[in-house]
Design an enzyme around this catalytic site. Structure first.
Site, PDB file in Angstrom:
ATOM      1  CD1 TRP A  31      -2.749  -1.683   0.862  1.00  0.00           C
ATOM      2  CD2 TRP A  31      -3.435   0.452   0.781  1.00  0.00           C
ATOM      3  NE1 TRP A  31      -4.089  -1.693   0.616  1.00  0.00           N
ATOM      4  CE2 TRP A  31      -4.547  -0.389   0.562  1.00  0.00           C
ATOM      5  CE3 TRP A  31      -3.639   1.826   0.785  1.00  0.00           C
ATOM      6  CZ2 TRP A  31      -5.830   0.087   0.350  1.00  0.00           C
ATOM      7  CZ3 TRP A  31      -4.909   2.314   0.567  1.00  0.00           C
ATOM      8  CH2 TRP A  31      -5.988   1.461   0.349  1.00  0.00           C
ATOM      9  CB  SER A  65       0.111  -1.041   7.144  1.00  0.00           C
ATOM     10  OG  SER A  65       0.922  -0.212   6.355  1.00  0.00           O
ATOM     11  CB  THR A  95     -13.720   5.977   7.048  1.00  0.00           C
ATOM     12  OG1 THR A  95     -12.564   5.171   6.773  1.00  0.00           O
ATOM     13  CG2 THR A  95     -14.509   6.222   5.776  1.00  0.00           C
ATOM     14  CG  HIS A  97     -10.091   1.449   7.277  1.00  0.00           C
ATOM     15  ND1 HIS A  97     -11.053   0.487   7.386  1.00  0.00           N
ATOM     16  CD2 HIS A  97      -8.997   0.828   6.778  1.00  0.00           C
ATOM     17  CE1 HIS A  97     -10.554  -0.663   6.967  1.00  0.00           C
ATOM     18  NE2 HIS A  97      -9.312  -0.488   6.599  1.00  0.00           N
TER      19      HIS A  97
HETATM   20  C1  DLZ Z   1      -7.683  -0.837   3.582  1.00  0.00           C
HETATM   21  C2  DLZ Z   1      -6.485   0.051   3.721  1.00  0.00           C
HETATM   22  C3  DLZ Z   1      -6.636   1.452   3.719  1.00  0.00           C
HETATM   23  C4  DLZ Z   1      -7.967   2.123   3.591  1.00  0.00           C
HETATM   24  N1  DLZ Z   1      -5.584   2.273   3.799  1.00  0.00           N
HETATM   25  C5  DLZ Z   1      -4.337   1.715   3.922  1.00  0.00           C
HETATM   26  C6  DLZ Z   1      -3.192   2.562   4.014  1.00  0.00           C
HETATM   27  O1  DLZ Z   1      -3.246   3.796   3.973  1.00  0.00           O
HETATM   28  N2  DLZ Z   1      -1.987   1.949   4.148  1.00  0.00           N
HETATM   29  C7  DLZ Z   1      -1.839   0.583   4.205  1.00  0.00           C
HETATM   30  O2  DLZ Z   1      -0.708   0.096   4.348  1.00  0.00           O
HETATM   31  N3  DLZ Z   1      -2.899  -0.221   4.095  1.00  0.00           N
HETATM   32  C8  DLZ Z   1      -4.144   0.300   3.943  1.00  0.00           C
HETATM   33  N4  DLZ Z   1      -5.242  -0.506   3.828  1.00  0.00           N
HETATM   34  C9  DLZ Z   1      -5.027  -1.977   3.723  1.00  0.00           C
HETATM   35  C10 DLZ Z   1      -4.901  -2.682   5.080  1.00  0.00           C
HETATM   36  O3  DLZ Z   1      -3.637  -2.465   5.687  1.00  0.00           O
HETATM   37  C11 DLZ Z   1      -5.059  -4.218   4.873  1.00  0.00           C
HETATM   38  O4  DLZ Z   1      -4.195  -4.633   3.863  1.00  0.00           O
HETATM   39  C12 DLZ Z   1      -6.482  -4.606   4.497  1.00  0.00           C
HETATM   40  O5  DLZ Z   1      -7.412  -4.121   5.445  1.00  0.00           O
HETATM   41  C13 DLZ Z   1      -6.632  -6.151   4.387  1.00  0.00           C
HETATM   42  O6  DLZ Z   1      -6.344  -6.780   5.647  1.00  0.00           O
END
Ligand code: DLZ
Length: 164
Positions: A31, A65, A95, A97
């Site tokens: 990500w 992450s 959100t 999240h």
């Molecule tokens: C879902 C998600 C969101 C919205 N934002 C990030 C982020 O900014 N950085 C990151 O590393 N991962 C993000 N994820 C993914 C989550 O870490 C995770 O991979 C998913 O919820 C699946 O378990």
């Protein structure tokens, strides 16, 4: 913490132990890959600058992450490394999240540190926007990857000082 007064890449090379015999695992999140790729580059370059050999740096990727916890935990079980660095970038959205992921990863990595035989170094950028993340991944506030590499070397040396 990176502030206007502290650059994440600032360290005195004279005070860093030689990493020539140390083995490192790095778990990096996909990500925000532009940010995590820069963190990874900083970490690997800094490890090598301080003596680490290419063959002693194992890099594995995970989707996000949140998966860094499982990734680090599996690396502890399956790889013969002296320390693990986790690298991720969570950027605040609209959100809550962001808060759950940051809290989950932070608590998960803290729990691993309390239990594991090797240190797990926390390289998670938790920023309000992309500009803050860029500033901390090779921008004007340095690179958290560099900081994590130095911390990993120092923690392995700490561990050796207790066991020898
Ligand atoms: C879902 C998600 C969101 C919205 N934002 C990030 C982020 O900014 N950085 C990151 O590393 N991962 C993000 N994820 C993914 C989550 O870490 C995770 O991979 C998913 O919820 C699946 O378990």
């Amino acid at each position: 913490m990176s502030t206007a007064y502290h650059n994440l890449s600032d360290y005195n090379i004279q005070t860093v132990p030689d990493a020539v015999h140390m083995k490192f695992g790095i778990v990096v999140s996909e990500w925000n890959e532009n940010i995590t790729g820069a963190l990874l580059k900083g970490a690997v370059n800094t490890l090598k600058k301080n003596g680490a050999k290419d063959e002693n740096i194992i890099v594995k990727t995970v989707p996000g992450s949140f998966e860094l916890i499982y990734g680090a935990s599996e690396m502890i079980k399956n790889c013969e490394v002296d320390a693990i660095i986790i690298l991720g970038s969570v950027i605040k959205g609209e959100t809550p999240h962001f808060d759950y992921i940051c809290m989950g990863v932070t608590q998960g990595i803290a729990a691993l540190n309390a239990e594991a035989k090797i240190p797990v170094i926390y390289g998670l950028l938790t920023t309000l926007d992309m500009a803050q993340a860029e500033a901390r991944s090779g921008g004007n506030l340095g690179n958290k990857g560099d900081e994590c590499a130095i911390t990993a070397i120092k923690m392995i040396d700490f561990s050796c000082s207790l066991n020898n």
